[in-house]
Design an enzyme around this catalytic site. Structure first.
Site, PDB file in Angstrom:
ATOM      1  N   CYS A  48       0.186 -54.710   7.484  1.00 25.10           N
ATOM      2  CA  CYS A  48       0.644 -55.975   6.904  1.00 25.10           C
ATOM      3  C   CYS A  48      -0.564 -56.857   6.624  1.00 25.10           C
ATOM      4  CB  CYS A  48       1.640 -56.691   7.827  1.00 25.10           C
ATOM      5  SG  CYS A  48       0.898 -57.277   9.361  1.00 25.10           S
TER       6      CYS A  48
ATOM      7  N   ASP B 237     -19.498 -66.014 -28.957  1.00 22.09           N
ATOM      8  CA  ASP B 237     -20.107 -64.743 -29.344  1.00 22.09           C
ATOM      9  C   ASP B 237     -21.584 -64.995 -29.585  1.00 22.09           C
ATOM     10  OD1 ASP B 237     -20.579 -62.177 -30.308  1.00 22.09           O
ATOM     11  OD2 ASP B 237     -20.076 -62.745 -32.354  1.00 22.09           O
TER      12      ASP B 237
ATOM     13  N   ASP C 226     -15.947 -70.987 -30.822  1.00 19.93           N
ATOM     14  CA  ASP C 226     -17.094 -70.980 -31.723  1.00 19.93           C
ATOM     15  C   ASP C 226     -16.577 -70.534 -33.092  1.00 19.93           C
ATOM     16  OD1 ASP C 226     -19.809 -71.009 -32.567  1.00 19.93           O
ATOM     17  OD2 ASP C 226     -19.837 -68.831 -32.361  1.00 19.93           O
TER      18      ASP C 226
ATOM     19  N   CYS D 126      -3.194 -57.626   9.322  1.00 12.90           N
ATOM     20  CA  CYS D 126      -4.274 -56.651   9.532  1.00 12.90           C
ATOM     21  C   CYS D 126      -5.461 -56.986   8.630  1.00 12.90           C
ATOM     22  CB  CYS D 126      -3.779 -55.238   9.234  1.00 12.90           C
ATOM     23  SG  CYS D 126      -2.442 -54.660  10.289  1.00 12.90           S
TER      24      CYS D 126
ATOM     25  N   ASP E 256     -24.137 -69.242 -27.112  1.00 17.18           N
ATOM     26  CA  ASP E 256     -22.883 -69.708 -26.532  1.00 17.18           C
ATOM     27  C   ASP E 256     -22.902 -69.657 -25.009  1.00 17.18           C
ATOM     28  OD1 ASP E 256     -21.501 -70.277 -28.931  1.00 17.18           O
ATOM     29  OD2 ASP E 256     -21.095 -68.150 -29.225  1.00 17.18           O
TER      30      ASP E 256
END
Length: 722
Positions: free
Chosen positions: A20, A617, A422, A23, A621
């Site tokens: 569970c 891109d 952009d 643990c 950027d």
């Protein structure tokens, strides 16, 4: 954010034996206490730990040993290893357990029908229950003891305490009150609770495997054997025997084994699992192929450039595995609850026993109520609520061509209300095209001459405008003369000598002595003007524009339908940016911005309370991507942009951004549903058990079903359409 040092090392560890979330919390707590561990996180659903430690102070083996001492199995996760391996010990143990359960189940059904004759004699019940408690339930006791040794409590403590208590009570009644034993033994409860909980864990493990099948699907894309050219003969060998640089053949119906370049042949390849593009792509000599792609038509012979984990497919599997093993911030709530859950339930159980006994003076009813509380409480459902949905959501995103860096990035994406884009390469194709041409009325040279002379000079340059002019001349099948390079004036243009023609200048209008005619002023607002002159006499000009991508308008409309503000930030002329914004229906557009300007504008939006996603891109950027709450880079972006970004879009399409937002929102919604179900189950179930409305057997069955219901709800994400 964690500050990594050159000595920092990150490893992924596969962990076995967790029952569970408690643990997972326990392992995490133990690891984070070590001075050489900089950060440790354990994902219960993926059964995986991600640990960052100082490699100068500790080794991988020491980290593994720490987990072993905590009571769990562990090993370093290998490349392309699935997060959850098959556990062959569960089926046979479960089969034996339920064979023993059958006579108890028959007896219970008989009692419901009013017949007590179907119940086994008490001594037989004791014998079968002893087999369960002393043998088949050993994993529960082992987990409970290990948990207590670690200073924490987990689900095993609840189950083992409850079933052992009722087993010992029934044994006491059998041997010390034999005359009244038939009505006061509850061996069936101790047996059937173990049976239902074990069945629930088995089904839970199977369901978790289904939630991870996106990773297994990617692994299956790699062919086991390939056909390679050796000693001028085509032979079939295992993929792991292929070397970089070897020539490989893939026929129709076969998968590409490595990233490479086509040497000969042509065909069509389905790369949908890699890029999210549903349509096959045509491949010809000189083109690139990706490992995992299916050749749907034709035959391709290619040279292997990258193999295994170095391929795009390998990158995807590693990225998905790391992301699925990470934790989302929303998981902290469940972690806090589960860390105190079991101790609180133990206290509630004791209080239930005491109050029931005080009110009824009935030790049997008090015991049954207390055991029901122990058995019905389920920290597993809470522990699975977040990671199960995250794993399915991340797999869904990968199938759509979106790579999230981690679970936190996906959660943050779900909150985005503003998207910054952009222009060049994101909304537009990033490929300049000649959209108009001008020559004076008294032109001495033809239109073809204008192309030829401009291309002769620009062929010596290496920028987008130069490439566009040269490609246009080549597309017209013109013979481009050879010019003698003279000089380049940065930001202005190029000058070269052409035999029998003179000095040719190509560049800005004022550099070439051109005063723009009135009919070119409108074009100038949305285009780049390149003039051409011979011996300082203008002979013409080109207007070059960057065209919109075919799907940009649809993507912007989808964003606006989701009530997301869209902003363009570009370094291009404001007039050009405004023109693009008008075409797309975007009201906010900023031009002539430097990389720092973009980052500052994004920070202003954040200061106003917006959750901002940036899509970019290129290297310029990177500052803006770093400034945004969530950042998306295109796969063909610069390495710097991709490293800065929270996620990567494989198709170089804004539509994939919209898909990412949709998937992230659906995943967060699913997480909240799971948490609600898990909390309501425990909030309602524990009081019902405490007041005696649920027997231990029903409580055990309900506990098993709670985790399964959470996992099944998470799997619904696979069917989400966008």
């Amino acid at each position: 954010m964690l500050d990594l040092t050159p000595q920092s090392k990150k490893i992924s560890i596969q962990i076995g034996g967790m029952t569970c979330q408690s643990c997972a919390n326990r392992i995490e707590k133990v690891l984070n206490k070590k001075p050489f561990v900089q950060q440790a996180g354990v994902n219960f659903a993926a059964e995986e730990a991600q640990v960052v430690f100082d490699a100068t102070q500790a080794s991988e083996a020491q980290i593994i040993e720490i987990i072993h001492k905590t009571g769990f199995s562990a090993h370093i996760k290998q490349a392309n290893e699935l997060p959850i391996e098959e556990n062959t010990s569960i089926p046979w143990r479960l089969i034996v357990l339920w064979i023993i359960n059958i006579p108890f189940l028959i007896g219970m059904l008989g009692m419901i029908g009013g017949s007590h004759n179907l119940m086994l004699p008490p001594i037989w019940q004791f014998a079968l229950a002893s087999i369960v408690q002393l043998w088949l339930a050993i994993p529960f006791y082992r987990g409970a003891i290990g948990s207590i040794r670690g200073g924490l409590t987990n689900m095993d403590v609840l189950v083992s305490t409850g079933t052992l208590t009722i087993y010992l009570y029934s044994a006491f009644m059998l041997f010390y009150h034999a005359n009244h034993a038939m009505g006061h033994v509850y061996f069936e409860a101790s047996v059937m609770v173990i049976g239902f909980v074990s069945l629930g864990k088995f089904l839970e493990d199977r369901t978790k495997k289904h939630s991870l099948n996106s990773l297994s699907m990617l692994l299956q894309l790699t062919p086991k054997k390939v056909t390679v050219l050796r000693n001028e003969k085509w032979i079939e060998i295992a993929l792991d025997q292929v070397n970089i640089g070897e020539i490989i053949r893939a026929n129709q119906g076969e998968r590409i084994a490595a990233d490479g370049v086509i040497e000969s042949g042509n065909g069509w390849c389905d790369e949908s699992h890699l890029t999210g593009e549903s349509r096959p792509e045509e491949k010809q000599k000189g083109g690139k192929v990706l490992a995992g792609a299916m050749v749907t038509e034709g035959s391709i012979i290619y040279r292997a450039n990258q193999l295994g984990s170095q391929t795009l497919l390998g990158d995807m599997m590693n990225a998905l595995s790391d992301a699925q093993g990470s934790k989302a911030p929303i998981a902290r709530f469940a972690d806090k609850v589960t860390s105190v859950f079991v101790p609180v339930v133990l206290v509630i159980s004791l209080v239930t026993f005491a109050l029931t006994y005080i009110l009824t003076n009935d030790s049997v009813s008090s015991l049954i109520h207390a055991v029901s509380v122990l058995v019905i409480a389920c920290p597993c459902a809470l522990g699975l609520a977040t990671p199960a949905a995250i794993m399915v959501g991340l797999g869904k995103a990968v199938n759509a061509g979106v790579w999230f860096k981690d679970a936190a990035a996906m959660e943050e994406t779900a909150h985005v209300d503003t998207v910054v884009l952009d222009k060049t390469g994101t909304l537009t194709k990033g490929e300049l095209e000649i959209s108009a041409l001008w020559q004076p009325q008294s032109a001495v040279y033809s239109e073809d001459d204008l192309y030829r002379f401009a291309a002769a000079v620009e062929r010596q340059a290496n920028h987008p405008i130069a490439k566009a002019i040269v490609q246009a001349a080549e597309x017209k099948m013109l013979e481009i003369p050879t010019a003698l390079f003279s000089k380049m004036e940065v930001g202005q243009g190029i000058q070269a000598e052409l035999e029998q023609v003179g000095t040719i200048k190509v560049g800005k209008p004022d550099y070439c002595g051109l005063i723009l005619p009135k009919n070119l002023e409108d074009i100038w607002q949305i285009a780049s003007i390149v003039a051409v002159s011979i011996n300082d006499e203008p002979i013409g000009a080109f207007a070059l524009t960057d065209t919109l991508k075919n799907d940009s308008l649809h993507a912007i409309q989808r964003l606006q339908q989701q009530n997301i503000d869209v902003v363009i930030m570009s370094g291009d002329q404001q007039s050009v940016v405004d023109y693009i914004a008008k075409q797309l229906g975007i009201k906010k557009a900023f031009g002539k911005l430097t990389p720092r300007d973009k980052a500052e504008q994004i920070q202003k939006l954040k200061d106003l309370g917006h959750i901002v996603a940036m899509v970019g891109d290129g290297i310029n950027d990177a500052p803006a991507l770093a400034s945004a709450n969530v950042s998306f880079a295109m796969k063909s972006s610069s390495d710097i942009a991709e490293q800065t970004a929270s996620a990567t879009l494989m198709q170089h399409s804004v539509n994939q951004l919209v898909d990412a937002l949709f998937i992230a929102r659906a995943t967060l919604k699913n997480i909240k549903q799971n948490l609600f179900f898990a909390l309501i189950y425990n909030i309602l179930g524990i009081p019902l058990a405490a007041f005696g409305f649920l027997s231990p057997i029903i409580a055990g069955a309900a506990m098993a079903l709670s985790s399964i219901s959470v996992l099944m709800n998470a799997l619904r994400l696979k069917k989400v359409r966008f």
